[in-house]
Scaffold this motif. Sequence first.
Motif, mmCIF file in Angstrom:
data_model
loop_
_atom_site.group_PDB
_atom_site.id
_atom_site.type_symbol
_atom_site.label_atom_id
_atom_site.label_comp_id
_atom_site.label_asym_id
_atom_site.label_seq_id
_atom_site.Cartn_x
_atom_site.Cartn_y
_atom_site.Cartn_z
ATOM 1 N N ILE A 46 0.840 -1.196 0.000
ATOM 2 C CA ILE A 46 0.000 0.000 0.000
ATOM 3 C C ILE A 46 0.874 1.244 0.000
ATOM 4 C CG2 ILE A 46 -1.855 -1.232 1.183
ATOM 5 C CD1 ILE A 46 -1.103 0.329 3.727
ATOM 6 N N VAL B 47 -7.262 2.525 6.502
ATOM 7 C CA VAL B 47 -6.560 1.249 6.317
ATOM 8 C C VAL B 47 -7.011 0.249 7.375
ATOM 9 C CG1 VAL B 47 -4.316 0.132 6.072
ATOM 10 C CG2 VAL B 47 -4.601 2.505 5.338
ATOM 11 N N ASN C 108 -4.033 -4.927 0.150
ATOM 12 C CA ASN C 108 -4.434 -3.695 -0.516
ATOM 13 C C ASN C 108 -5.660 -3.088 0.173
ATOM 14 O OD1 ASN C 108 -4.443 -1.637 -2.367
ATOM 15 N ND2 ASN C 108 -4.805 -2.928 -4.151
ATOM 16 N N PHE D 195 -0.825 -1.603 -5.916
ATOM 17 C CA PHE D 195 -0.298 -2.572 -4.953
ATOM 18 C C PHE D 195 0.802 -3.453 -5.560
ATOM 19 C CE2 PHE D 195 -0.438 -6.581 -2.573
ATOM 20 C CZ PHE D 195 -0.463 -6.141 -1.257
#
Length: 418
Positions: A2, A14, A104, A355
Amino acid sequence: MIDLKFLRENPDAVRTSQRMRGEDPALVDALLEADAARRSAVATADNLRAEQKVLGKSVGKASPEERPVLLAGAQELAAKVKEAEAVQTAADTAMDGAHRAISNVVQDGAPAGGEADFVVLETVGDVPSFDFEPKDHLALSEALNLIDMERGAKVSGARFYFMTGYGALLQLGLLQLAAQRAVANGFQMMIPPVLVRPEIMAGTGFLGAHSDEIYHLEDDDLYLVGTSEVPLAGYHSGEIIDLTAGPKRYAGWSSCFRREAGSYGKDTRGIIRVHQFDKVEMFSYCKPEDADAEHQRLLGWEREMLAAIEVPYRVIDVAAGDLGSSAARKFDCEAWVPTQQTYRELTSTSNCTTFQARRLSVRYRDENGKPQIAATLNGTLATTRWIVAILENHQQADGSVRVPAALVPFVGTDVLRV
C-alpha cells in the motif's frame, strides 16, 4: 504494497479495510511504528554521515598538532556511523516485513463480509428449462468422448484429465476466440513462461495466505503460475513504461497450475476444480486515475465473451473478505450450471491499484516527467472451466450438445454427437 503516504494520512481507512477483509487492524499500527522507526534510523544515519564528512575535511586541513585528536574523533564517529547503518538496515528489514503484511486497501463501495456476502449487480439471460433430465458436464463428456478423467488420473493422479477429440477442439476454439477478441480490443497477445522467480510471485501478492495453493519447485526455486497474471505483472518489473497513449494491455495464453490445497472433497467430479487448466488472461497497466474506468472495460470484454458462448450468467461484486491480498475491488461473472442449480464462477476481474506495481517497481512518467507508480488490473477472458457451462446449458434430449455459433468455425461442427 500500500501507499505509505496514504497510510500516514488515513490510518483509520486502512484499519477499516483490514476489518472488512477479516484481517488484523493491529498490523496498521505495527506498520506505522516500523515506518517511524525506519525514518528515525535513516535520519540518524544521514546526520552522522554528514558529520563524518565535515570532520573528514577538517582532518585534511588540520595542523600536525591538531590531527591526532581529530583522527581519534573520526575513528569514534566511524564506529557510530557503522552502528547507525546497522540499525537502519534492521529497520529497513522490519519495515519491509510490516509493509508486505498488509493487503491492498479495499475500494469504497465494495461489500463487507466473506465469500457469501457478495452483491449481485446484474443477471443476464434466461436459465434454461429442459423437458428431460439434464446430464452433468462429465456424463456428457464421457458419452461424447470429450474428456477422459480416468486416464488422466492413471497418468497424473486425481484432478487431472485428458481433453480428447472435439473436447480438445472445443477448448482450443474457446481460447482462440478469446485471443482474437483480445487482439481486436487492443491487447498484445503473449505466451508467457509458466515458471517464475520467487520475487515475481511475491510481487503479485500470491505468496501470502494462499501460498499453499502454489506448486513450488524447490531444486530450482521457481513457482508454477496459477494464472498468467503473474508473469505479465513481472514483464515490466523494474521498468518505467510509457502510458502517454493510454493503458498498456497484454493478453496471456498459458497453462495454469493450482494445488487446490484445502479443497479436498469439493467439486471432485469433472473439471470444475482441477490442478491444471488453460486460460487467456487480460492484464492492463495504466495510470492510477484511469484504473476504475479500465476495470469496467475489462468487465465489459468478459461479458462480450460470455455472450458469445450463449450462457446465462450473473455479475457479482465480490465481498472484501473474499478478495485476494492484491485486489482492491473484484467483479466475478458466474454462469448457470443446470445440474447444480446454481451459478459458478467463470471470470474474475480485479483492480489491484498500485499494490503490485509498487512491489515490482513498475512506474510511468507523469506530465511533469516525474516517475509515478502504475496501476495494474487483470481479468479472465476464457478458461477450461467454461466448457462446463457450454456443455450443460446447450445439451439436447438425445445426449448431443449444440456448439455456440461463435465456436463452430473452430470446432468444425455445430452439434457434438455420440
